[in-house]
Design an enzyme around this catalytic site. Structure first.
Site, PDB file in Angstrom:
ATOM      1  N   CYS A 268       0.815  -1.225   0.000  1.00  0.00           N
ATOM      2  CA  CYS A 268       0.000   0.000   0.000  1.00  0.00           C
ATOM      3  C   CYS A 268       0.842   1.267   0.000  1.00  0.00           C
ATOM      4  CB  CYS A 268      -0.935   0.023   1.209  1.00  0.00           C
ATOM      5  SG  CYS A 268      -2.004  -1.403   1.275  1.00  0.00           S
TER       6      CYS A 268
ATOM      7  N   HIS B  15      -4.079   6.826   4.144  1.00  0.00           N
ATOM      8  CA  HIS B  15      -4.384   5.601   3.414  1.00  0.00           C
ATOM      9  C   HIS B  15      -5.821   5.180   3.752  1.00  0.00           C
ATOM     10  CE1 HIS B  15      -4.106   1.810   1.555  1.00  0.00           C
ATOM     11  NE2 HIS B  15      -3.882   1.090   2.641  1.00  0.00           N
TER      12      HIS B  15
ATOM     13  N   ASN C 105     -10.225  -0.324   0.011  1.00  0.00           N
ATOM     14  CA  ASN C 105      -8.769  -0.203   0.086  1.00  0.00           C
ATOM     15  C   ASN C 105      -8.183  -0.585  -1.277  1.00  0.00           C
ATOM     16  OD1 ASN C 105      -6.042  -0.459   0.534  1.00  0.00           O
ATOM     17  ND2 ASN C 105      -6.243  -1.640   2.426  1.00  0.00           N
TER      18      ASN C 105
HETATM   19  N1  COA Z   1     -18.863  -9.709   7.994  1.00  0.00           N
HETATM   20  C1  COA Z   1     -19.330 -10.082   9.187  1.00  0.00           C
HETATM   21  N2  COA Z   1     -18.559 -10.468  10.192  1.00  0.00           N
HETATM   22  C2  COA Z   1     -17.236 -10.479   9.990  1.00  0.00           C
HETATM   23  C3  COA Z   1     -16.663 -10.081   8.770  1.00  0.00           C
HETATM   24  C4  COA Z   1     -17.540  -9.700   7.737  1.00  0.00           C
HETATM   25  N3  COA Z   1     -17.096  -9.311   6.539  1.00  0.00           N
HETATM   26  N4  COA Z   1     -15.327 -10.189   8.861  1.00  0.00           N
HETATM   27  C5  COA Z   1     -15.062 -10.615  10.096  1.00  0.00           C
HETATM   28  N5  COA Z   1     -16.205 -10.794  10.770  1.00  0.00           N
HETATM   29  C6  COA Z   1     -16.403 -11.283  12.136  1.00  0.00           C
HETATM   30  C7  COA Z   1     -15.224 -12.062  12.632  1.00  0.00           C
HETATM   31  O1  COA Z   1     -15.298 -13.393  12.154  1.00  0.00           O
HETATM   32  C8  COA Z   1     -15.427 -11.980  14.115  1.00  0.00           C
HETATM   33  O2  COA Z   1     -16.369 -12.906  14.510  1.00  0.00           O
HETATM   34  P1  COA Z   1     -16.127 -13.809  15.806  1.00  0.00           P
HETATM   35  O3  COA Z   1     -16.025 -12.820  16.944  1.00  0.00           O
HETATM   36  O4  COA Z   1     -17.330 -14.662  15.823  1.00  0.00           O
HETATM   37  O5  COA Z   1     -14.847 -14.524  15.543  1.00  0.00           O
HETATM   38  C9  COA Z   1     -16.031 -10.586  14.287  1.00  0.00           C
HETATM   39  O6  COA Z   1     -16.536 -10.194  12.999  1.00  0.00           O
HETATM   40  C10 COA Z   1     -15.058  -9.557  14.780  1.00  0.00           C
HETATM   41  O7  COA Z   1     -13.933  -9.702  13.999  1.00  0.00           O
HETATM   42  P2  COA Z   1     -12.685  -8.800  14.187  1.00  0.00           P
HETATM   43  O8  COA Z   1     -11.624  -9.337  13.305  1.00  0.00           O
HETATM   44  O9  COA Z   1     -12.401  -8.598  15.636  1.00  0.00           O
HETATM   45  O10 COA Z   1     -13.245  -7.436  13.624  1.00  0.00           O
HETATM   46  P3  COA Z   1     -12.507  -6.070  13.520  1.00  0.00           P
HETATM   47  O11 COA Z   1     -13.292  -5.052  14.186  1.00  0.00           O
HETATM   48  O12 COA Z   1     -11.051  -6.155  13.834  1.00  0.00           O
HETATM   49  O13 COA Z   1     -12.606  -5.772  11.944  1.00  0.00           O
HETATM   50  C11 COA Z   1     -11.229  -5.750  10.016  1.00  0.00           C
HETATM   51  C12 COA Z   1     -11.983  -6.606  11.020  1.00  0.00           C
HETATM   52  C13 COA Z   1     -10.530  -6.691   9.047  1.00  0.00           C
HETATM   53  C14 COA Z   1     -12.210  -4.874   9.277  1.00  0.00           C
HETATM   54  C15 COA Z   1     -10.191  -4.884  10.770  1.00  0.00           C
HETATM   55  O14 COA Z   1      -9.451  -5.679  11.646  1.00  0.00           O
HETATM   56  C16 COA Z   1      -9.267  -4.157   9.857  1.00  0.00           C
HETATM   57  O15 COA Z   1      -9.648  -3.259   9.140  1.00  0.00           O
HETATM   58  N6  COA Z   1      -7.968  -4.504   9.908  1.00  0.00           N
HETATM   59  C17 COA Z   1      -6.977  -3.831   9.118  1.00  0.00           C
HETATM   60  C18 COA Z   1      -7.048  -4.361   7.722  1.00  0.00           C
HETATM   61  C19 COA Z   1      -6.198  -3.555   6.802  1.00  0.00           C
HETATM   62  O16 COA Z   1      -6.158  -2.368   6.886  1.00  0.00           O
HETATM   63  N7  COA Z   1      -5.515  -4.236   5.888  1.00  0.00           N
HETATM   64  C20 COA Z   1      -4.763  -3.647   4.884  1.00  0.00           C
HETATM   65  C21 COA Z   1      -3.612  -2.910   5.436  1.00  0.00           C
HETATM   66  S1  COA Z   1      -2.985  -1.899   4.222  1.00  0.00           S
END
Ligand code: COA
Length: 327
Positions: free
Chosen positions: A114, A254, A284
Site C-alpha cells: 500500500c 491511506h 482499500n
Molecule cells: N462480515 C461479518 N462479520 C465479519 C466479517 C464480515 N465481513 N469479517 C469478520 N467478521 C467477524 C469475525 O469473524 C469476528 O467474529 P467472531 O467474533 O465470531 O470470531 C467478528 O466479525 C469480529 O472480527 P474482528 O476481526 O475482531 O473485527 P474487527 O473489528 O477487527 O474488523 C477488520 C476486522 C478486518 C475490518 C479490521 O481488523 C481491519 O480493518 N484490519 C486492518 C485491515 C487492513 O487495513 N488491511 C490492509 C492494510 S494496508
C-alpha cells in the site's frame, strides 16, 4: 528547507464495475451494516477479466500529463508502486510506457504494497535532486481483486481496484515536497501477504488448491500496527519539515479502514473536515489509495494552491511512509 520537486498534475482511474456491500451479502456471510460500521466501506470498483493494471495506470497518467501540459515523450522516468501488476515480469511500468508512448523514459516498478505511491514520490524527489531526471511520472496502481479470496469474509470486503498518478518536476522554489519519511519491518510479513507464484509456493495444482494465490491477512493485528505506524510516520514527516499538525491544511490518509483514518486524525488533532475520505466508494485500493484521494481532493477544489498536505500510508511488509507537500 526549499523543496526540490513539486507535483504539477494528477489523475486517477478505476474500473466501471461497482461491487456493493449488498452484492457481497450474496457471496459471503456478511451484512451491509457490519461492513459500514467496521470499515466505512459501502462499495468498491472491481476490474473485469479484460482489464489490466496497466490500463488504469495509463488513463490516470494521461490525465496527469494533460494537467501538467506535457506530452508522454517529455517524461524521463516512470515509477509504479504495485504488487498486483499485469505480469510477474516484466514490470507493469513497461506496459504503461508502451501504451502511453513515453519512449524517452526509464521505467520500473516498486513493491512496497500500500505504501508504493509514497515510496515512489520519495524516490522521484531524490532522483530530481540528482539533477539527472526532470519529468517523472509516479503511479500507484492495483488490481487487488485479482488476489482476493471471495470465500474469506475477513478480507474480501475490504479491497478494490484502480490507479492514481502524479507528474513530478523540479520545484519552483515555493511549492513542492517539504519532507518524506519511509519505514519497514520485515519481521511482520506473515501478517499480510500472498505467497502463491513466488519461490515459497510456486504455481502448482497443490498451491492453487491450497488457495495460496490469494491474499492472507490477520486483520486485527494489522489494524493495531497500522494505527501505530501511521502516527509514527506522520510525526516523522512533520519533524523533518519543521511543521506542526496545525500547519496541515489537508490530511490524506491511506484508505484502509475508517476507524484507522479517524484514529490517525484524532492523534494529530486534525478535524475531519480537513481529512480526505473516499473509502466509502473505493475500499482499500492499496498503493492507488493515496493518489486517487489526492486527485479527488485537488479536482474537487478541496485541496487548493498554497495548502500543506500530509499523506500517510501503511501496508503489507510492513511498510509505512509519509510525505508533506505544499501545493
Ligand atoms: N462480515 C461479518 N462479520 C465479519 C466479517 C464480515 N465481513 N469479517 C469478520 N467478521 C467477524 C469475525 O469473524 C469476528 O467474529 P467472531 O467474533 O465470531 O470470531 C467478528 O466479525 C469480529 O472480527 P474482528 O476481526 O475482531 O473485527 P474487527 O473489528 O477487527 O474488523 C477488520 C476486522 C478486518 C475490518 C479490521 O481488523 C481491519 O480493518 N484490519 C486492518 C485491515 C487492513 O487495513 N488491511 C490492509 C492494510 S494496508
Amino acid at each position: 528547507m526549499k523543496p526540490v520537486s513539486m507535483i504539477v498534475g494528477t489523475g486517477h482511474s478505476a474500473p466501471e464495475k461497482v461491487l456493493t456491500n449488498f452484492d457481497l451479502e450474496k457471496i459471503v456471510d456478511t451484512t451491509n451494516e457490519w461492513i459500514i460500521e467496521r470499515t466505512g466501506i459501502r462499495e468498491r470498483r472491481i476490474k473485469s477479466p479484460e482489464e489490466n493494471t496497466s490500463d488504469f495506470c495509463t488513463e490516470a497518467a494521461r490525465q496527469a500529463l494533460e494537467e501538467a501540459g506535457m506530452a508522454a515523450a517529455d517524461i524521463d522516468l516512470i515509477i509504479i508502486g504495485t504488487v498486483s501488476g499485469d505480469m510477474r515480469f516484466p514490470s507493469t511500468a513497461i506496459f504503461v510506457q508502451a501504451k502511453l508512448g513515453a519512449h524517452n523514459a526509464a521505467v520500473f516498478d516498486i513493491a512496497a504494497a500500500c505504501s508504493g505511491f509514497v515510496y515512489g514520490l520519495t524516490l522521484a524527489d531524490a532522483m530530481i535532486a540528482t539533477g539527472q531526471y526532470r519529468n517523472i511520472l509516479v503511479i500507484g496502481a492495483e488490481s487487488m481483486t485479482h488476489m482476493t479470496d471471495w470465500e474469506d469474509r475477513n478480507s474480501c470486503v475490504l479491497f478494490g481496484d484502480g490507479a492514481g498518478a502524479a507528474v513530478v518536476i523540479p520545484s519552483d522554489g515555493e511549492r513542492g515536497i517539504l519532507s518524506t519519511y519511509l519505514g519497514s519491518d520485515g519481521r511482520l510479513a506473515h501478517l499480510l501477504y500472498s505467497a502463491g507464484g513466488g519461490t515459497v509456493a510456486p504455481a502448482t495444482h497443490e498451491t492453487v488448491d491450497n488457495r495460496d494465490h490469494y491474499l492472507k491477512m490477520a486483520g486485527p493485528e494489522v489494524f493495531l500496527h497500522a494505527i501505530k505506524a501511521m502516527s509514527k510516520s506522520a510525526q516523522k514527516a512533520l519533524d523533518r519539515s519543521g511543521l506542526t499538525a496545525e500547519d496541515i491544511d489537508m490530511l490524506i490518509p491511506h484508505q484502509a479502514n475508517i476507524r484507522i483514518i479517524e484514529g490517525t486524525a484524532k492523534r494529530f488533532g486534525i478535524p475531519l473536515e480537513r481529512v480526505m475520505i473516499n473509502i466509502d466508494r473505493y475500499g482499500n485500493t492499496s498503493s492507488a489509495s493515496i493518489p486517487i484521494a489526492l486527485n479527488e481532493a485537488r479536482k474537487s477544489g478541496r485541496l487548493k494552491s498554497g495548502m500543506n498536505c500530509l499523506m500517510v500510508v501503511f501496508g503489507g511488509g510492513f511498510t509505512w511512509a509519509s510525505a508533506i507537500v505544499k501545493f
